[in-house]
Write an enzyme that holds these catalytic residues in place. Structure first.
Site, PDB file in Angstrom:
ATOM      1  N   LYS A  98       0.753  -1.341   0.015  1.00 24.42           N
ATOM      2  CA  LYS A  98       0.078  -0.024  -0.100  1.00 24.42           C
ATOM      3  C   LYS A  98       0.740   1.098  -0.044  1.00 24.42           C
ATOM      4  CE  LYS A  98      -3.961  -2.133   2.285  1.00 24.42           C
ATOM      5  NZ  LYS A  98      -3.349  -3.214   3.086  1.00 24.42           N
TER       6      LYS A  98
HETATM    7  P1  5BU Z   1      -8.590 -11.138   6.944  1.00 22.32           P
HETATM    8  O1  5BU Z   1      -7.758 -11.928   8.110  1.00 22.32           O
HETATM    9  O2  5BU Z   1      -9.252 -11.815   5.928  1.00 22.32           O
HETATM   10  O3  5BU Z   1      -9.421  -9.887   7.641  1.00 22.32           O
HETATM   11  O4  5BU Z   1      -7.305 -10.360   6.264  1.00 22.32           O
HETATM   12  C1  5BU Z   1      -7.270  -9.354   5.268  1.00 22.32           C
HETATM   13  C2  5BU Z   1      -6.200  -8.879   4.509  1.00 22.32           C
HETATM   14  O5  5BU Z   1      -6.607  -8.075   3.424  1.00 22.32           O
HETATM   15  C3  5BU Z   1      -5.247  -8.316   5.444  1.00 22.32           C
HETATM   16  O6  5BU Z   1      -3.978  -8.635   5.202  1.00 22.32           O
HETATM   17  C4  5BU Z   1      -5.455  -6.807   5.123  1.00 22.32           C
HETATM   18  O7  5BU Z   1      -4.475  -6.007   5.235  1.00 22.32           O
HETATM   19  C5  5BU Z   1      -5.991  -6.721   3.723  1.00 22.32           C
HETATM   20  N1  5BU Z   1      -7.050  -5.829   3.283  1.00 22.32           N
HETATM   21  C6  5BU Z   1      -8.215  -5.607   3.937  1.00 22.32           C
HETATM   22  O8  5BU Z   1      -8.478  -6.659   4.757  1.00 22.32           O
HETATM   23  N2  5BU Z   1      -9.046  -4.856   3.451  1.00 22.32           N
HETATM   24  C7  5BU Z   1      -8.603  -3.845   2.290  1.00 22.32           C
HETATM   25  O9  5BU Z   1      -9.698  -3.064   1.912  1.00 22.32           O
HETATM   26  C8  5BU Z   1      -7.498  -3.949   1.818  1.00 22.32           C
HETATM   27  C9  5BU Z   1      -6.542  -4.775   2.234  1.00 22.32           C
HETATM   28 BR1  5BU Z   1      -6.893  -2.850   0.339  1.00 22.32          BR
END
Ligand code: 5BU
Length: 264
Positions: A98
């Site tokens: 990012k």
């Molecule tokens: P989760 O454990 O499924 O909640 O992880 C989601 C991943 O996607 C995590 O690495 C975030 O940094 C990433 N992410 C997110 O959750 N939402 C967004 O809008 C973006 C990245 Br851009």
């Protein structure tokens, strides 16, 4: 340009043919051959856990997404091992960095420092907030290496400041850099251009969100209802009692949503 429905129905095989960028082509091809549009957000903090996930779940993924700066025991060896796993199991590495600064700074952050992201990550992402310079700075380093960039067009978090106008301008910007930008991180399909890949985080089957603003949808919602291509799943897989079985379940749910969308 074909109608939105016609584009929705294009298969990954067809979109591989329509893509000009070699990495986008490769991603569409490997999704089709592995029957996987699942990306794992491998947000673990030990190098051994990250490599174990890459080698156990890797065969079921199209993309392994990292936050390399949360690894407590980082050494450059880890990125070499990740790259080996990516080649062995045929997936792409996506460092979810990012980037968000001016071109000259992101260029250095992408190629240098401890992590040397451009050397091992096939894909990274950037907030388009600073304007075209951020893409041009990253492109200087990444394009000669054959890497690709995803633009952050929408976020999954509650109360995000990104609005529809910002998202639309992000799509316009992506279209200006077809030799480097291969798609978006987003919550829905944003363009009929078949070469651009849509990847959606905030996907989980068991939960609706966390206590820090994350919001979850199912793979079916993200891919069939909202028209995205790839579901990014983190805690739903690596915090599951059996990550491998969970990855297989998310892969199947995501692939079935794609098949239903493409009317296969
Ligand atoms: P989760 O454990 O499924 O909640 O992880 C989601 C991943 O996607 C995590 O690495 C975030 O940094 C990433 N992410 C997110 O959750 N939402 C967004 O809008 C973006 C990245 Br851009």
């Amino acid at each position: 340009m074909p109608s939105s429905t016609a584009v929705q129905n294009l298969t990954f095989e067809k979109r591989a043919q329509l893509s000009q960028h070699p990495l986008a082509k490769k991603l569409f091809q490997l999704m089709a051959s592995k029957k996987s549009n699942l990306a794992l957000a491998a947000d673990v903090t030990k190098a051994s856990e990250l490599l174990d996930l890459a080698n156990s779940v890797g065969p079921y993924l199209c993309v392994l997404k990292t936050h390399i700066d949360i690894i407590d025991d980082f050494t450059p060896e880890i990125t070499r091992e990740l790259r080996k796993a990516a080649e062995k199991h045929n997936f792409l590495l996506f460092e979810d960095r990012k980037f968000a600064d001016i071109g000259n700074t992101v260029l250095q952050q992408y190629q240098g420092g401890i992590y040397k992201i451009s050397e091992w990550a096939h894909l990274t992402n950037a907030h388009p907030l600073p304007g075209p310079g951020i893409i041009e700075g990253l492109q200087k380093v990444g394009k000669p290496k054959g890497n690709g960039l995803l633009l952050l067009a929408q976020l999954s978090s509650q109360g995000t400041l990104i609005d529809a106008g910002y998202t639309r301008k992000t799509v316009d910007l992506a279209l200006r850099y077809p030799e480097f930008v291969i798609g978006f991180i987003c919550q829905e399909k944003l363009t009929d251009n078949p070469a651009l890949i849509h990847m959606t985080p905030g996907v989980q089957l068991a939960s609706k969100g966390d206590d820090l603003g994350q919001q979850y949808n199912t793979p079916h919602h993200a891919i069939f209802e909202k028209g995205s291509d790839i579901a990014i799943v983190g805690r739903g897989i690596f915090q599951h009692a059996n990550p491998l079985e969970s990855a297989k379940e998310y892969r199947q749910a995501s692939w079935e949503a794609y098949q239903k969308k493409a009317k296969l």
